[in-house]
Design a protein around this motif. Structure first.
Motif, PDB file in Angstrom:
ATOM      1  N   ARG A  42       8.655 -74.894 -13.958  1.00 54.04           N
ATOM      2  CA  ARG A  42       9.895 -74.123 -13.917  1.00 54.04           C
ATOM      3  C   ARG A  42       9.987 -73.294 -15.193  1.00 54.04           C
ATOM      4  O   ARG A  42       9.721 -73.797 -16.279  1.00 54.04           O
ATOM      5  N   ILE A  43      10.363 -72.037 -15.058  1.00 57.66           N
ATOM      6  CA  ILE A  43      10.535 -71.159 -16.211  1.00 57.66           C
ATOM      7  C   ILE A  43      12.027 -71.024 -16.497  1.00 57.66           C
ATOM      8  O   ILE A  43      12.783 -70.497 -15.687  1.00 57.66           O
ATOM      9  N   GLU A  44      12.443 -71.504 -17.649  1.00 55.37           N
ATOM     10  CA  GLU A  44      13.860 -71.512 -18.009  1.00 55.37           C
ATOM     11  C   GLU A  44      14.161 -70.238 -18.801  1.00 55.37           C
ATOM     12  O   GLU A  44      14.163 -70.225 -20.033  1.00 55.37           O
ATOM     13  N   ASP A  45      14.442 -69.174 -18.050  1.00 58.37           N
ATOM     14  CA  ASP A  45      14.482 -67.821 -18.612  1.00 58.37           C
ATOM     15  C   ASP A  45      15.866 -67.189 -18.567  1.00 58.37           C
ATOM     16  O   ASP A  45      16.001 -65.983 -18.339  1.00 58.37           O
ATOM     17  N   ILE A  46      16.913 -67.986 -18.801  1.00 56.94           N
ATOM     18  CA  ILE A  46      18.254 -67.401 -18.753  1.00 56.94           C
ATOM     19  C   ILE A  46      18.837 -67.155 -20.140  1.00 56.94           C
ATOM     20  O   ILE A  46      20.003 -66.781 -20.248  1.00 56.94           O
ATOM     21  N   ASP A  47      18.032 -67.338 -21.172  1.00 58.45           N
ATOM     22  CA  ASP A  47      18.477 -66.959 -22.511  1.00 58.45           C
ATOM     23  C   ASP A  47      18.174 -65.473 -22.669  1.00 58.45           C
ATOM     24  O   ASP A  47      17.095 -65.077 -23.112  1.00 58.45           O
ATOM     25  N   SER A  51      14.552 -64.594 -24.187  1.00 56.80           N
ATOM     26  CA  SER A  51      13.503 -64.713 -23.170  1.00 56.80           C
ATOM     27  C   SER A  51      12.756 -63.395 -23.022  1.00 56.80           C
ATOM     28  O   SER A  51      13.364 -62.325 -23.030  1.00 56.80           O
ATOM     29  N   ARG A  52      11.444 -63.481 -22.873  1.00 64.85           N
ATOM     30  CA  ARG A  52      10.605 -62.297 -22.732  1.00 64.85           C
ATOM     31  C   ARG A  52       9.664 -62.469 -21.538  1.00 64.85           C
ATOM     32  O   ARG A  52       8.917 -63.451 -21.464  1.00 64.85           O
ATOM     33  N   PRO A  53       9.673 -61.516 -20.600  1.00 64.89           N
ATOM     34  CA  PRO A  53       8.795 -61.620 -19.433  1.00 64.89           C
ATOM     35  C   PRO A  53       7.320 -61.761 -19.807  1.00 64.89           C
ATOM     36  O   PRO A  53       6.561 -62.438 -19.107  1.00 64.89           O
ATOM     37  N   GLU A  54       6.912 -61.111 -20.894  1.00 64.21           N
ATOM     38  CA  GLU A  54       5.498 -61.165 -21.261  1.00 64.21           C
ATOM     39  C   GLU A  54       5.035 -62.570 -21.635  1.00 64.21           C
ATOM     40  O   GLU A  54       3.841 -62.894 -21.574  1.00 64.21           O
ATOM     41  N   HIS A  55       5.981 -63.422 -22.055  1.00 59.34           N
ATOM     42  CA  HIS A  55       5.609 -64.782 -22.422  1.00 59.34           C
ATOM     43  C   HIS A  55       5.318 -65.643 -21.196  1.00 59.34           C
ATOM     44  O   HIS A  55       4.628 -66.662 -21.315  1.00 59.34           O
ATOM     45  N   GLY A  72       3.046 -75.885  -5.635  1.00 62.99           N
ATOM     46  CA  GLY A  72       4.111 -75.053  -5.107  1.00 62.99           C
ATOM     47  C   GLY A  72       4.397 -73.825  -5.953  1.00 62.99           C
ATOM     48  O   GLY A  72       3.690 -73.508  -6.908  1.00 62.99           O
ATOM     49  N   GLU A  73       5.466 -73.141  -5.575  1.00 64.44           N
ATOM     50  CA  GLU A  73       5.861 -71.930  -6.281  1.00 64.44           C
ATOM     51  C   GLU A  73       6.591 -72.262  -7.575  1.00 64.44           C
ATOM     52  O   GLU A  73       7.249 -73.296  -7.686  1.00 64.44           O
ATOM     53  N   ILE A  74       6.466 -71.370  -8.531  1.00 62.01           N
ATOM     54  CA  ILE A  74       7.162 -71.546  -9.807  1.00 62.01           C
ATOM     55  C   ILE A  74       8.620 -71.138  -9.635  1.00 62.01           C
ATOM     56  O   ILE A  74       8.926 -70.104  -9.030  1.00 62.01           O
ATOM     57  N   MET A  75       9.508 -71.969 -10.165  1.00 62.50           N
ATOM     58  CA  MET A  75      10.936 -71.648 -10.109  1.00 62.50           C
ATOM     59  C   MET A  75      11.337 -70.899 -11.373  1.00 62.50           C
ATOM     60  O   MET A  75      10.943 -71.270 -12.481  1.00 62.50           O
ATOM     61  N   PHE A  76      12.135 -69.848 -11.200  1.00 62.29           N
ATOM     62  CA  PHE A  76      12.687 -69.091 -12.323  1.00 62.29           C
ATOM     63  C   PHE A  76      14.201 -69.265 -12.336  1.00 62.29           C
ATOM     64  O   PHE A  76      14.881 -68.965 -11.353  1.00 62.29           O
ATOM     65  N   GLN A  77      14.729 -69.734 -13.444  1.00 59.91           N
ATOM     66  CA  GLN A  77      16.170 -69.950 -13.514  1.00 59.91           C
ATOM     67  C   GLN A  77      16.957 -68.647 -13.342  1.00 59.91           C
ATOM     68  O   GLN A  77      18.072 -68.667 -12.818  1.00 59.91           O
TER      69      GLN A  77
END
Length: 280
Positions: A42-47, A51-55, A72-77
């Protein structure tokens, strides 16, 4: 039917992973695989400020380099904001949330004593104030912890199979929705673990205290309770925790230097740290 073990690794794309992240990911991965279970990411990307997409790409490359495969698929917050909003609405309807207009400086000046390095415990400055004429001012949403704990009643959770009495009051009135983010770590991680069917949370001991809050939110929102397994943190030769703020070597830098990721993972599993002269 036997329960399928599900673990997760949930990094924030605010920088590059280091050996401490690798250690936690390996432990979570191996816990699931040794039980014939699933390991999810899971990618916790709500900061939004950090948060940077490139990371994200670098994180996935690091996991592959270590030889870790996820299911499975990766979850994005960032794609689940409506779920967090719905949970906040439920808690507001229960009368458990209030607006807080305090700045960080004001909180630090008025906060209760906290252990060295820990977040100050919010003293409840805005609890009970009339905020009707201030709703256009920047504010976060805090939970009235005493009221919430009284509603939920006594709670327990397990760490490595040992029962722990939940003590959410020790955290004070934590933030559940920040001024600059739609949900706090506490709220988002609790909702997402339930949504992904996580049965076992394998994470660092630095998050042990947060579990008291998560257990309370699970009770209030009627969510399942996973088993917890908080592991020791990696430290360097100076005894300091391996972390971004301590300039720990990044996995990306090790990859660029030609290191073998699977060999690095094997060394960590064996209790040794590669290239930096310290033991795990």
């Amino acid at each position: 039917m036997a329960r399928v073990t599900v673990t997760r690794f949930a990094p924030s794309p605010t920088g590059r992973l280091h050996l401490g992240h690798a250690w936690s990911a390996i432990l979570s991965h191996d816990f699931a695989r040794s039980r014939g279970g699933q390991f999810i990411v899971r990618i916790e990307d709500i900061d939004g400020t950090r948060s940077r997409p490139e990371h994200v790409a670098t994180i996935l490359e690091d996991l592959e380099w270590l030889g870790l495969e996820w299911d499975g698929e990766i979850m994005f917050q960032s794609r689940r904001l409506d779920h967090y909003a719905a949970a906040l609405d439920r808690l507001r309807a229960m009368g458990l949330l209030y607006r807080c207009f305090c700045t960080r400086a004001e909180i630090a000046a008025a906060s209760l004593a906290a252990p060295h390095g820990a977040e100050p415990v919010y003293p409840g400055t805005c609890r009970g104030i009339d905020a009707a004429g201030r709703i256009d001012e920047p504010h976060c949403w805090r939970i009235d912890m005493a009221k919430a704990a009284a509603l939920a009643g006594p709670l327990v959770w397990t760490d490595h199979g040992v029962e722990v009495a939940a003590d959410p009051l020790a955290a004070g009135d934590v933030v559940l929705a920040r001024k600059d983010a739609p949900a706090s770590y506490h709220l988002a991680v609790t909702i997402d673990d339930a949504a992904q069917g996580v049965t076992d949370v394998v994470r660092g001991r630095d998050l042990f205290a947060a579990t008291h809050v998560h257990r309370l939110l699970q009770a209030l929102l009627g969510l399942p309770v996973p088993a917890y397994h908080h592991h020791d943190l990696l430290v360097g030769a100076d005894g300091e925790r391996l972390a971004k703020r301590h300039d720990s070597p990044t996995l990306a830098a090790m990859r660029a230097a030609g290191e073998d990721g699977r060999a690095v993972a094997a060394m960590l599993r064996a209790g040794r740290l590669p290239n930096i002269g310290a033991s795990a």
